[in-house]
Write a protein that holds these residues in place. Structure first.
Motif, PDB file in Angstrom:
ATOM      1  N   GLY A 144       0.801  -1.212   0.000  1.00  0.00           N
ATOM      2  CA  GLY A 144       0.000   0.000   0.000  1.00  0.00           C
ATOM      3  C   GLY A 144       0.837   1.268   0.000  1.00  0.00           C
ATOM      4  O   GLY A 144       0.521   2.233  -0.676  1.00  0.00           O
ATOM      5  N   VAL A 145       1.891   1.267   0.759  1.00  0.00           N
ATOM      6  CA  VAL A 145       2.612   2.512   0.938  1.00  0.00           C
ATOM      7  C   VAL A 145       3.711   2.715  -0.091  1.00  0.00           C
ATOM      8  O   VAL A 145       3.907   3.805  -0.604  1.00  0.00           O
ATOM      9  N   GLU A 146       4.451   1.662  -0.387  1.00  0.00           N
ATOM     10  CA  GLU A 146       5.582   1.884  -1.255  1.00  0.00           C
ATOM     11  C   GLU A 146       5.245   1.668  -2.718  1.00  0.00           C
ATOM     12  O   GLU A 146       5.971   2.072  -3.594  1.00  0.00           O
ATOM     13  N   ARG A 147       4.141   1.021  -2.957  1.00  0.00           N
ATOM     14  CA  ARG A 147       3.833   0.692  -4.335  1.00  0.00           C
ATOM     15  C   ARG A 147       2.669   1.459  -4.932  1.00  0.00           C
ATOM     16  O   ARG A 147       2.307   1.257  -6.050  1.00  0.00           O
ATOM     17  N   THR A 148       2.032   2.284  -4.127  1.00  0.00           N
ATOM     18  CA  THR A 148       0.865   2.958  -4.690  1.00  0.00           C
ATOM     19  C   THR A 148       1.044   4.461  -4.632  1.00  0.00           C
ATOM     20  O   THR A 148       1.927   4.981  -3.980  1.00  0.00           O
ATOM     21  N   ARG A 149       0.161   5.130  -5.322  1.00  0.00           N
ATOM     22  CA  ARG A 149       0.202   6.564  -5.358  1.00  0.00           C
ATOM     23  C   ARG A 149      -0.093   7.140  -3.975  1.00  0.00           C
ATOM     24  O   ARG A 149       0.460   8.151  -3.585  1.00  0.00           O
ATOM     25  N   TRP A 150      -0.940   6.422  -3.243  1.00  0.00           N
ATOM     26  CA  TRP A 150      -1.285   6.897  -1.915  1.00  0.00           C
ATOM     27  C   TRP A 150      -0.029   7.076  -1.059  1.00  0.00           C
ATOM     28  O   TRP A 150       0.183   8.092  -0.411  1.00  0.00           O
ATOM     29  N   GLY A 151       0.834   6.047  -1.092  1.00  0.00           N
ATOM     30  CA  GLY A 151       2.062   6.121  -0.308  1.00  0.00           C
ATOM     31  C   GLY A 151       2.922   7.291  -0.737  1.00  0.00           C
ATOM     32  O   GLY A 151       3.447   8.033   0.086  1.00  0.00           O
ATOM     33  N   ALA A 152       3.051   7.455  -2.034  1.00  0.00           N
ATOM     34  CA  ALA A 152       3.876   8.557  -2.541  1.00  0.00           C
ATOM     35  C   ALA A 152       3.284   9.889  -2.106  1.00  0.00           C
ATOM     36  O   ALA A 152       4.015  10.824  -1.759  1.00  0.00           O
ATOM     37  N   MET A 153       1.972   9.956  -2.073  1.00  0.00           N
ATOM     38  CA  MET A 153       1.345  11.207  -1.673  1.00  0.00           C
ATOM     39  C   MET A 153       1.633  11.519  -0.212  1.00  0.00           C
ATOM     40  O   MET A 153       1.918  12.660   0.147  1.00  0.00           O
ATOM     41  N   VAL A 154       1.568  10.491   0.618  1.00  0.00           N
ATOM     42  CA  VAL A 154       1.882  10.736   2.031  1.00  0.00           C
ATOM     43  C   VAL A 154       3.314  11.226   2.168  1.00  0.00           C
ATOM     44  O   VAL A 154       3.601  12.204   2.853  1.00  0.00           O
ATOM     45  N   ARG A 155       4.210  10.547   1.481  1.00  0.00           N
ATOM     46  CA  ARG A 155       5.616  10.952   1.602  1.00  0.00           C
ATOM     47  C   ARG A 155       5.822  12.361   1.073  1.00  0.00           C
ATOM     48  O   ARG A 155       6.566  13.156   1.648  1.00  0.00           O
ATOM     49  N   ALA A 156       5.136  12.675  -0.017  1.00  0.00           N
ATOM     50  CA  ALA A 156       5.255  14.028  -0.564  1.00  0.00           C
ATOM     51  C   ALA A 156       4.764  15.050   0.449  1.00  0.00           C
ATOM     52  O   ALA A 156       5.411  16.070   0.697  1.00  0.00           O
ATOM     53  N   ALA A 157       3.644  14.738   1.073  1.00  0.00           N
ATOM     54  CA  ALA A 157       3.069  15.686   2.027  1.00  0.00           C
ATOM     55  C   ALA A 157       3.995  15.890   3.213  1.00  0.00           C
ATOM     56  O   ALA A 157       4.078  16.968   3.780  1.00  0.00           O
ATOM     57  N   VAL A 158       4.706  14.823   3.580  1.00  0.00           N
ATOM     58  CA  VAL A 158       5.626  14.965   4.699  1.00  0.00           C
ATOM     59  C   VAL A 158       6.847  15.778   4.275  1.00  0.00           C
ATOM     60  O   VAL A 158       7.325  16.640   5.005  1.00  0.00           O
ATOM     61  N   ASP A 159       7.342  15.512   3.084  1.00  0.00           N
ATOM     62  CA  ASP A 159       8.516  16.236   2.601  1.00  0.00           C
ATOM     63  C   ASP A 159       8.268  17.735   2.592  1.00  0.00           C
ATOM     64  O   ASP A 159       9.104  18.527   3.017  1.00  0.00           O
ATOM     65  N   ASN A 160       7.128  18.117   2.059  1.00  0.00           N
ATOM     66  CA  ASN A 160       6.877  19.535   1.872  1.00  0.00           C
ATOM     67  C   ASN A 160       5.374  19.753   1.769  1.00  0.00           C
ATOM     68  O   ASN A 160       4.767  19.534   0.744  1.00  0.00           O
ATOM     69  N   ARG A 161       4.841  20.148   2.879  1.00  0.00           N
ATOM     70  CA  ARG A 161       3.393  20.216   2.976  1.00  0.00           C
ATOM     71  C   ARG A 161       2.790  21.219   2.009  1.00  0.00           C
ATOM     72  O   ARG A 161       1.837  20.931   1.290  1.00  0.00           O
ATOM     73  N   ALA A 162       3.362  22.409   1.986  1.00  0.00           N
ATOM     74  CA  ALA A 162       2.801  23.462   1.143  1.00  0.00           C
ATOM     75  C   ALA A 162       2.853  23.041  -0.320  1.00  0.00           C
ATOM     76  O   ALA A 162       1.901  23.213  -1.075  1.00  0.00           O
ATOM     77  N   MET A 163       3.975  22.459  -0.707  1.00  0.00           N
ATOM     78  CA  MET A 163       4.116  22.073  -2.105  1.00  0.00           C
ATOM     79  C   MET A 163       3.157  20.938  -2.441  1.00  0.00           C
ATOM     80  O   MET A 163       2.628  20.875  -3.552  1.00  0.00           O
ATOM     81  N   ALA A 164       2.952  20.055  -1.487  1.00  0.00           N
ATOM     82  CA  ALA A 164       2.022  18.957  -1.741  1.00  0.00           C
ATOM     83  C   ALA A 164       0.628  19.507  -2.026  1.00  0.00           C
ATOM     84  O   ALA A 164      -0.071  19.029  -2.922  1.00  0.00           O
ATOM     85  N   GLN A 165       0.261  20.526  -1.279  1.00  0.00           N
ATOM     86  CA  GLN A 165      -1.034  21.141  -1.563  1.00  0.00           C
ATOM     87  C   GLN A 165      -1.023  21.767  -2.943  1.00  0.00           C
ATOM     88  O   GLN A 165      -2.014  21.750  -3.658  1.00  0.00           O
ATOM     89  N   SER A 166       0.133  22.296  -3.303  1.00  0.00           N
ATOM     90  CA  SER A 166       0.230  22.952  -4.603  1.00  0.00           C
ATOM     91  C   SER A 166       0.137  21.985  -5.777  1.00  0.00           C
ATOM     92  O   SER A 166       0.048  22.404  -6.909  1.00  0.00           O
ATOM     93  N   VAL A 167       0.241  20.693  -5.495  1.00  0.00           N
ATOM     94  CA  VAL A 167      -0.022  19.769  -6.593  1.00  0.00           C
ATOM     95  C   VAL A 167      -1.375  19.105  -6.396  1.00  0.00           C
ATOM     96  O   VAL A 167      -1.675  18.076  -6.993  1.00  0.00           O
ATOM     97  N   GLY A 168      -2.184  19.673  -5.528  1.00  0.00           N
ATOM     98  CA  GLY A 168      -3.562  19.230  -5.422  1.00  0.00           C
ATOM     99  C   GLY A 168      -3.832  18.161  -4.385  1.00  0.00           C
ATOM    100  O   GLY A 168      -4.866  17.513  -4.437  1.00  0.00           O
ATOM    101  N   ILE A 169      -2.916  17.978  -3.465  1.00  0.00           N
ATOM    102  CA  ILE A 169      -3.153  16.964  -2.441  1.00  0.00           C
ATOM    103  C   ILE A 169      -3.838  17.606  -1.239  1.00  0.00           C
ATOM    104  O   ILE A 169      -3.382  18.624  -0.731  1.00  0.00           O
ATOM    105  N   ASN A 170      -4.923  17.003  -0.796  1.00  0.00           N
ATOM    106  CA  ASN A 170      -5.591  17.483   0.403  1.00  0.00           C
ATOM    107  C   ASN A 170      -4.849  16.912   1.605  1.00  0.00           C
ATOM    108  O   ASN A 170      -5.165  15.844   2.118  1.00  0.00           O
ATOM    109  N   THR A 171      -3.849  17.643   2.041  1.00  0.00           N
ATOM    110  CA  THR A 171      -2.951  17.091   3.063  1.00  0.00           C
ATOM    111  C   THR A 171      -3.672  16.844   4.375  1.00  0.00           C
ATOM    112  O   THR A 171      -3.349  15.918   5.097  1.00  0.00           O
ATOM    113  N   ARG A 172      -4.634  17.694   4.657  1.00  0.00           N
ATOM    114  CA  ARG A 172      -5.363  17.562   5.905  1.00  0.00           C
ATOM    115  C   ARG A 172      -6.048  16.206   5.999  1.00  0.00           C
ATOM    116  O   ARG A 172      -5.883  15.452   6.955  1.00  0.00           O
TER     117      ARG A 172
END
Ligand SMILES: Nc1ncnc2c1ncn2[C@@H]1O[C@H](COP(=O)(O)OP(=O)(O)OP(=O)(O)O)[C@@H](O)[C@H]1O
Ligand SMILES: Nc1ncnc2c1ncn2[C@@H]1O[C@H](COP(=O)(O)OP(=O)(O)OP(=O)(O)O)[C@@H](O)[C@H]1O
Ligand SMILES: [Mg+2]
Ligand SMILES: [Mg+2]
Lengths: 272, 370, 251, 234, 329
Positions: A144-172
């Motif tokens: 689930g985490v390493e092989r799917t987009r969901w996992g990548a999204m979580v990692r992206a949100a952790v790396d840089n929250r503001a930027m993750a939102q800027s690519v359309g991720i609802n980080t909240r």
């Protein structure tokens, strides 16, 4: 050895989300108590009670996340440490108030008691079951985490929250769901482990060190890490206690030091 | 005024209430026996676990600020040891109601102990075991009391002709016992003597003992009473059946004094609550304090109080007749051999034999001989 | 006088299967104004990182003033006179501009480990830092925390720190990135005004700047030196146009 | 034709600090706007405000006819705004490909393949982690990532920084093509005024948080003196 | 605070803690033994602030030095008849310094969680050694009978804790002077640099690693002295000076007060220990609930600890007064 099921949850919140959640044991404790209550008070069978523990703990953690945790994602690690210690203390007092001084009794169903015979040796059935169960869990999570987009999204949100939102991720929403998963797993671990690590109000503090060791040795941001680490430490610990019991207490720390000096990021860590 | 120091918080914070409740219960029931005008004020303090500097600070404050006439309580040995100099310097009697390391009473002439020493239970256990079993294995927690227990049992067991085939010390905080149990299993002793601090670790040990099939392998689990404290038995379940322990107290004992004690306890604190050995130590300690007060008509003098304590006999203790050894100010009490059995649907430590009616601390006896 | 300020011999680096530096032989003459250019991902930053000791080469040697410094750690290289700026600004963000520069000067002077006299009483350090800031036009910002400065001025602080170390060799990784074209002239003036005995190696994608500044250019492609020569030769080189400059040469 | 983006009397900044004062602008669909100005005049802040990263004090932002200034950032992205931030902000622990995938939004124009076509370099580095690629490669990735969202409006903050001249050339060319073929509007913040003016239709010059000039790009390009005067004015 | 642009003179409000301490001595004579404990913890917290707040080294193992200092003093006093308090302090400082330099040299190449776990492992190992070496340390029973001669041959440690309080106060004052001096020096500025941007510090030629080992050792020495003070005040050492718990408590106290502010190390222990003492007397079984709430509230409403909050108020106040002045004009 149950530690890894519990620690997996921690590697979700701490490793994946990067929140120094020392209060992880609180969720495990809650899981244990819920299991005990569900079985003793409501007479639920063991598997169902475990499920209930998972669900209730995740649901509860969502409330906590919304009210408290979410305000601290951006805060420094020190604030997170302080906060989670505060949470531990509060929950210990509450648990003691509600459940009293003693450990919550947990009795396994008969089919999980006893020993199984593998390779000419007896192994306790329940432990074998636990190891297999957590291996499955890890496999599922890993996928689930390493092989799917969901996992990548979580990692992206952790790396840089503001930027993750800027690519359309609802980080909240994403963090809330992830946190609930991590805590739910803790609750699951606490429930499954209640037979081996009795659940009592002092639980969150007692096992804190072990959780931390497992996560640090496994490496942050990795799911396989804590699993392997828990297994490794569990096996090494057991072996050493068996062969050289005089050094029982030293071993776990010496091993931790050795591994961390050898691989400062942990066995599978991607983030320091 | 009694300054009462015990542990309410920290990892062993569940122990304190057992002591305080006993003291309060005794005071409540016996208040009227006091000389007129005398009232007991109990000032409770939390030493937060084995935390000698905190304990010392509290004792100091109790003496200096609250001007207490007596100090009492204390779960942990280091705390008792740290308080000892204060008792000496301030000339305040100090009634120890739990901490069980043998040396404590030697550290201050103002210390009286109404609880037990580990030698008192482990030594007779060794003597008894030597008669029943040829080989024994010992498993203790790696700290002072554990070492005491290991030594006491070993001395008695070998003196009685038994053989210790192995001894292992586990870390105090040890979540998993499988490795030790496997080790024991492979050594195939007749019996396994276990000492670990009272509480849920004991439950874990029991479960591991059963899970690894030691019971089926014919190994008998024995130990001082700490491993089957009355309040933990329900958590252990069936696996505890048949475990043999030696101790000075069991809530299941059928002496009238005990029946009364347990009944009063349940009435006061709820049907699910049971007193344990900490409660009894505290109960009897309070009885001793009452004796001091009564004899001195409420005006406590340290030297007199200690003299009174040295003469004290108490036949009506829930654990049977006890007294204080005038030489050592330590307790003399009966020791019972108990087995975990099912009684009325509940597990209980059933007394099956009295190993001695007035057991002095064997350690001090051995020291004297040297 | 030694023949080269900085020199590499057969320097190699690979990340796994990817070779980023492929037997690079490179010489920086004393007092040189040298530019290193090349396509994105050619290995320029990696090369500079090896020179400064931030990463270790897979093989080969690095000589500073004739001495082998391949195994010398980063800080010690700086003390031997090798200064650098970072491609991505790397400053003490919460500290005032003056402190940013003073920290470097104190290290150079060996004052940094002193534990007794208050830092603000070390006038020699502060004066030198203030002087340096003045030459870069940063005096007004001396007490402002760096993070409150606009990006372009932060780049100047980056350069100021490097200059404060009084390096014999200065490595500049895209010093003008983010500086508006109007102001990059200013950066250039500062660099031009440096003592002529400092050897400077500059990495830059702004060809205006490169061709105005450098008297010698090395082109790096896929970890290998493609050509090296005077600006006119490079600008005229067909291969360089193909892989790097493109048609609209700004030279 | 409705405006793709319209700002009216926007005041915004960071917390209490107000950076933008009374900023108004309108960008038609498929329009393109260059934003010029010296360091620290608020160009980045302007783009960040359109995205929703700043503290909004007053005014209104319309995007595709909807008022968006109170929407969370990710909602605006979902409505079709793409962002190339200054400093790239690549996700360091994600691979190049994951960086692109997390930004993907449904739409027909941009896919992994097309981004890789535009920047073949990224395809070669697809399994490298975000912090294991060069500065210029990161820049390409930032642009590619924004395109993956199939935006209707693309905000680019100094996207040419750190790119080799040949790549700049290619990028500008494809930008021109995008503007011509696709339904895309672009705001381009750039230090290299000349390049920016060449590819855009409109230009805007800022100074101290205010718009001090707005007009056709061609005019400014033709009048370098006026340009220098405007940009240096502080 | 600290650095090349700061004013190193002692400001009037910096004298506040000392005035309060001296006032407490006269006004609250019954609380001196708690007071001495608080002073010891302040010194301990100061030593932690030096590495955590200024050099950015996060540790859960600071109790290793505290405990080693405590045991060194204790063992000398109980087993070897070295009863002079200053000698004991000196020995404790040396022992802690030695442990600091040897462990620091091994672990300071790592950071964050790894460093945290390494420090934790070290103190746990030291704890285990102290437990095992019971002939020397008394094991879990603790080391009793520690002899401490009167200070300067004149002042005996009394039951009321007067001597202990003054003694600790003097030690703390000296420690504070030393640290303050250190922080305002170029060395202090350099530490801040390392915390802010380690990579940059490397690039200006600082031997970061050795500097960290140095400051770690200094801090360890100070923690060792604090430990020895605790022993001398109590004339007893227990295993509770080692391991995770005292380290964790200390960390909590410091963060509570405010990290990297020097005076956070004063405020934190005072608030924490007094709150604990007070609550534990009221609700012995549930006092930690109160502490927990305190911590959570501080985190949510006072980033940067209590002092951080004070700063905010102070700024808000001065802003208001200055704007009031401006409008008056
Ligand atoms: N840590 C790393 N692991 C793997 N590959 C790396 C790592 N760092 C850099 N690379 C690769 O090495 C190549 C050279 O990178 P480098 O940063 O040196 O390029 P550059 O010449 O500075 O490019 P630019 O002009 O874009 O800054 C790049 O293709 C990059 O992907
Ligand atoms: N996070 C922030 N908090 C407070 N002030 C900020 C913040 N970011 C930028 N500023 C300030 O806002 C002003 C405008 O900055 P901005 O980054 O928008 O300028 P810019 O025009 O993009 O400059 P550059 O050309 O250097 O990128 C500057 O004075 C800057 O100091
Ligand atoms: Mg580069
Ligand atoms: Mg900008």
């Amino acid at each position: 050895m149950i530690l890894y099921v519990i620690s997996v949850g921690l590697s979700v919140t701490m490793g994946l989300m990067g929140f120094i959640n020392l209060a992880h044991g609180v969720f495990a404790m809650a899981g244990g108590f819920i299991l005990s209550t569900a079985m003793a008070r409501f007479g639920l069978p063991f598997p169902l009670a475990v499920l209930v523990a998972f669900v209730v703990v995740s649901a509860g953690s969502i409330v906590l996340e919304r009210l408290l945790y979410s305000r601290l994602y951006a805060a420094g690690e020190l604030a997170q440490v302080l906060f989670s210690i505060g949470l531990i203390l509060i929950s210990m007092a509450l648990a003691r108030l509600v459940y009293g001084n003693l450990a919550a009794p947990v009795f396994l169903p008969d089919y999980l008691r006893g020993q199984v015979h593998i390779l000419g040796r007896d192994f306790p059935t329940y432990r074998v079951f636990l190891i297999m169960f957590s291996a499955l869990l890890i496999a599922a999570l890993w996928f689930g985490v390493e092989r799917t987009r969901w996992g990548a999204m979580v990692r992206a949100a952790v790396d840089n929250r503001a930027m993750a939102q800027s690519v359309g991720i609802n980080t909240r929403q994403l963090f809330m769901a992830t946190f609930a998963l991590g805590s739910g797993l803790a609750g699951l671990g606490g429930a499954l482990g209640a037979d081996i690590l009795p659940v009592q109000w002092s639980y969150p503090f007692e096992h804190l060190v072990y959780f931390l060791i497992v996560v640090a040795v496994g490496g942050l941001g990795s799911l396989r890490g804590p699993f392997v680490a828990a297994l490794l430490i569990g096996v090494a610990d057991t072996a050493c206690k068996y062969w050289i019991p005089e050094f029982g207490a030293f071993l776990i720390y010496v091993a931790t030091m050795a591994i961390l000096l050898w691989r400062p990021m942990g066995l599978f860590g991607v983030r320091a | 005024k009694i300054g009462f120091i015990t542990s309410y918080s920290g990892l062993n914070g569940n122990l304190g209430p057992y002591m305080e409740r006993a003291v309060r219960l005794y005071i409540k029931e016996h208040q009227k026996e006091l000389p007129p005008g005398v009232k007991i004020e109990l000032i409770t303090r939390d030493d937060t676990g084995p935390n000698p500097d905190k304990a010392r600070q509290l004792a100091q404050e109790l003496v200096v600020r609250d001007k207490v006439n007596l100090l009492a309580g204390v779960v942990f040995t280091p705390n008792a040891l740290a308080i000892a100099p204060i008792a000496t310097e301030a000339k305040v009697p100090f009634v120890i109601m739990n901490a069980g390391t043998a040396v404590i009473t030697t550290r201050s002439p103002y210390i009286v102990r109404t609880s037990f020493t580990l030698w008192q239970s482990s030594y007779p256990l060794g003597e008894w075991a030597a008669k029943k079993f040829k080989t024994a294995y010992t498993l203790v927690s790696d700290f002072g009391p554990g070492h005491d227990s290991e030594e006491a049992f070993g001395k008695a067991f070998t003196a009685g002709g038994g053989k210790i085939v192995g001894a292992v010390r586990a870390p105090l905080q040890n979540p998993d016992w499988a490795a030790y149990m496997q080790r024991v299993k492979d050594a195939k002793p007749d019996c396994l003597m276990v000492f670990i601090p009272a509480g849920k670790t004991a439950t874990a040990v029991m479960k591991n003992f059963a899970d690894l099939g030691l019971k089926d392998a014919g190994i008998k689990l024995i130990g001082p009473g700490d491993i089957t404290t009355d309040e933990e038995l329900p958590n252990m379940g069936e696996v505890a059946l048949g475990v043999i322990t030696v101790h000075h107290y069991s809530a299941a004992a059928t002496r009238p004094a005990n029946k009364q004690f347990v009944a009063d306890w349940k009435k006061e604190f709820g049907q699910n609550e049971t007193p344990n050995f900490l409660s009894v130590g505290s109960w009897d300690g309070t009885a001793l304090i009452f004796e001091m007060i009564k004899q001195q008509k409420g005006k406590l003098d340290a030297e007199r109080s200690i003299e009174i304590a040295k003469q004290w006999r108490f036949d009506n203790s829930p654990r049977g007749p006890i007294s204080i050894d005038p030489e050592t100010r330590d307790i003399i009490q009966p020791e019972y051999l108990r087995e975990v059995k099912k009684e009325g649907g509940h597990l209980a430590n059933v007394e099956i034999e009295t190993l001695g009616t007035a057991v002095k601390d064997p350690w001090k006896e051995l020291q004297k001989k040297k | 006088m030694v023949a080269s300020a900085l020199e590499t011999q057969q320097l190699c680096k690979s990340f796994g299967a990817l070779t980023v530096a492929d037997h690079i032989d490179f010489r920086l003459a004393p007092g040189a104004r040298h530019a290193l250019i090349g396509p994105n991902g050619a290995g320029k930053t990696t090369f500079v990182n090896m020179l400064t000791g931030a990463i270790a080469p897979s093989s080969g040697r690095i000589l500073l003033g004739g001495e082998d410094i391949t195994k010398v750690n980063q800080a010690a290289r700086v003390r031997r006179g090798l200064g650098r700026t970072f491609q991505i600004t790397s400053l003490f963000r919460k500290l005032p501009v003056l402190d940013n520069v003073a920290l470097g000067i104190a290290e150079r002077d060996g004052v940094a480990p002193r534990m007794w006299k208050p830092a603000s009483k070390h006038k020699e350090i502060i004066d030198e830092a203030a002087h340096l800031l003045a030459t870069l036009g940063l005096s007004a910002d001396a007490r402002t925390p760096v993070q409150d400065l606009p990006y372009g001025r932060q780049r100047l602080v980056e350069i100021a720190i490097a200059l404060g170390l009084k390096p014999g060799v200065l490595l500049l990784d895209e010093p003008a990135a983010g500086v508006p074209s109007q102001d990059s002239g200013h950066v250039l003036d500062v660099l031009a005004g440096l003592p002529p005995d400092i050897a400077i190696l500059i990495i830059e994608h702004d060809m205006d700047l490169v061709f105005r500044f450098a008297s010698r250019i090395t082109v790096l492609v896929q970890g290998q030196v493609l050509v090296e020569g005077a600006p006119q030769e490079i600008a005229a080189d067909r291969r360089v146009r193909d892989v790097y400059l493109g048609e609209a040469t700004h030279a | 034709m409705p405006d793709a983006l319209r700002l009216s009397t926007v005041r915004a900044g960071y917390g209490e600090t107000v950076i933008l004062e009374d900023v108004a602008l309108a960008l038609p669909e498929r329009g393109s706007l260059a934003v010029l100005g010296r360091n620290g005049v608020g160009k980045t802040t302007l783009l960040a405000t359109i995205m929703g990263h700043t503290t909004f004090h007053a005014g209104a932002v319309f995007f595709g006819g909807r008022q968006v200034e109170r929407l969370p950032v990710y909602e605006r992205v979902r409505l079709g705004i793409g962002y190339v931030p200054q400093g790239r902000d690549i996700f360091p622990s994600l691979s190049v490909e994951e960086n692109l995938i997390v930004a993907a939004r449904p739409g027909k124009r941009w896919t992994l393949e097309r981004v890789y076509d535009l920047f073949p370099r990224l395809a070669e580095r697809r399994h490298h982690r975000g912090n294991q690629i060069s500065g210029g490669e990161q820049q390409m990735l930032a642009i590619g990532r924004a395109l993956m969202g199939n935006p209707a409006l693309l905000l680019m903050d100094e996207p040419l920084e750190g790119l080799a001249p040949i790549i700049v050339e290619a990028l500008l060319k494809s930008l021109e093509r995008l503007l011509a073929e696709d339904e895309l509007a672009v705001i381009l913040v750039e230090q290299h005024a000349k390049l920016a003016l060449q590819v855009t239709r409109e230009a805007l010059v800022m100074s101290r948080g205010r718009v001090i000039h707005q007009g056709a790009s061609r005019e400014l390009l033709a009048d370098p003196e006026r340009l220098a005067q405007l940009v240096v004015a502080q | 605070m600290s650095g090349y642009t700061s004013d190193p003179r002692i400001r009037p409000q910096e004298l506040l803690p000392w005035i309060i301490a001296i006032a407490a001595f006269f006004l609250l004579p019954e609380y001196l033994s708690l007071g001495a404990r608080v002073l010891v913890y302040i010194l301990f917290a100061l030593s932690l602030d030096l590495i955590l707040g200024y050099a950015g080294i996060i540790t859960l193992g600071h109790s290793a030095f505290f405990g080693l200092g405590a045991y060194t003093a204790g063992i000398l006093g109980a087993k070897y008849g070295v009863t002079d308090p200053f000698l004991q302090l000196l020995a404790a400082a040396l022992a802690a310094a030695l442990l600091g330099i040897s462990t620091g040299a091994v672990i300071l190449r790592t950071k964050a969680l790894t460093l945290l776990m390494l420090t934790l492992a070290i103190t746990s190992i030291v704890l285990e050694i102290a437990n095992k070496a019971s002939s020397l340390t008394g094991g879990a029973d603790g080391l009793s009978g520690v002899q401490v001669a009167p200070i300067l041959g004149l002042f005996k440690f009394d039951l009321f804790g007067r001597t202990a309080f003054i003694y600790c106060l003097v030690a703390l004052f000296l420690g504070w002077l030393l640290i303050r001096r250190l922080l305002y020096s170029p060395f202090g500025a350099m530490l801040t640099g390392i915390r802010e941007n380690t990579a940059r510090m490397h690039a200006v030629g600082a031997p970061v690693y050795w500097r960290l080992v140095l400051v770690y050792t200094l801090s360890a020495t100070m923690a060792g002295v604090a430990g020895a003070l605790l022993t001398q005040v109590n004339q007893f050492v227990g295993l509770n000076v080692l391991g995770l718990e005292p380290s964790g408590d200390l960390l909590v106290m410091l963060i509570l007060g405010g990290v990297g502010r020097l005076y956070g190390a004063f405020v934190g222990p005072v608030v924490y220990l007094i709150a604990q003492d007070y609550l534990a007397k009221q609700y012995p079984e549930y006092w930690y609930f109160g502490i927990g709430v305190l911590l959570v509230v501080v985190v949510l409403f006072a980033r940067g600890g209590i002092l951080g909050l004070v700063d905010q108020w102070w700024q808000a106040l001065s802003r208001r007064s200055s704007s009031a002045r401006a409008s008056a004009r």
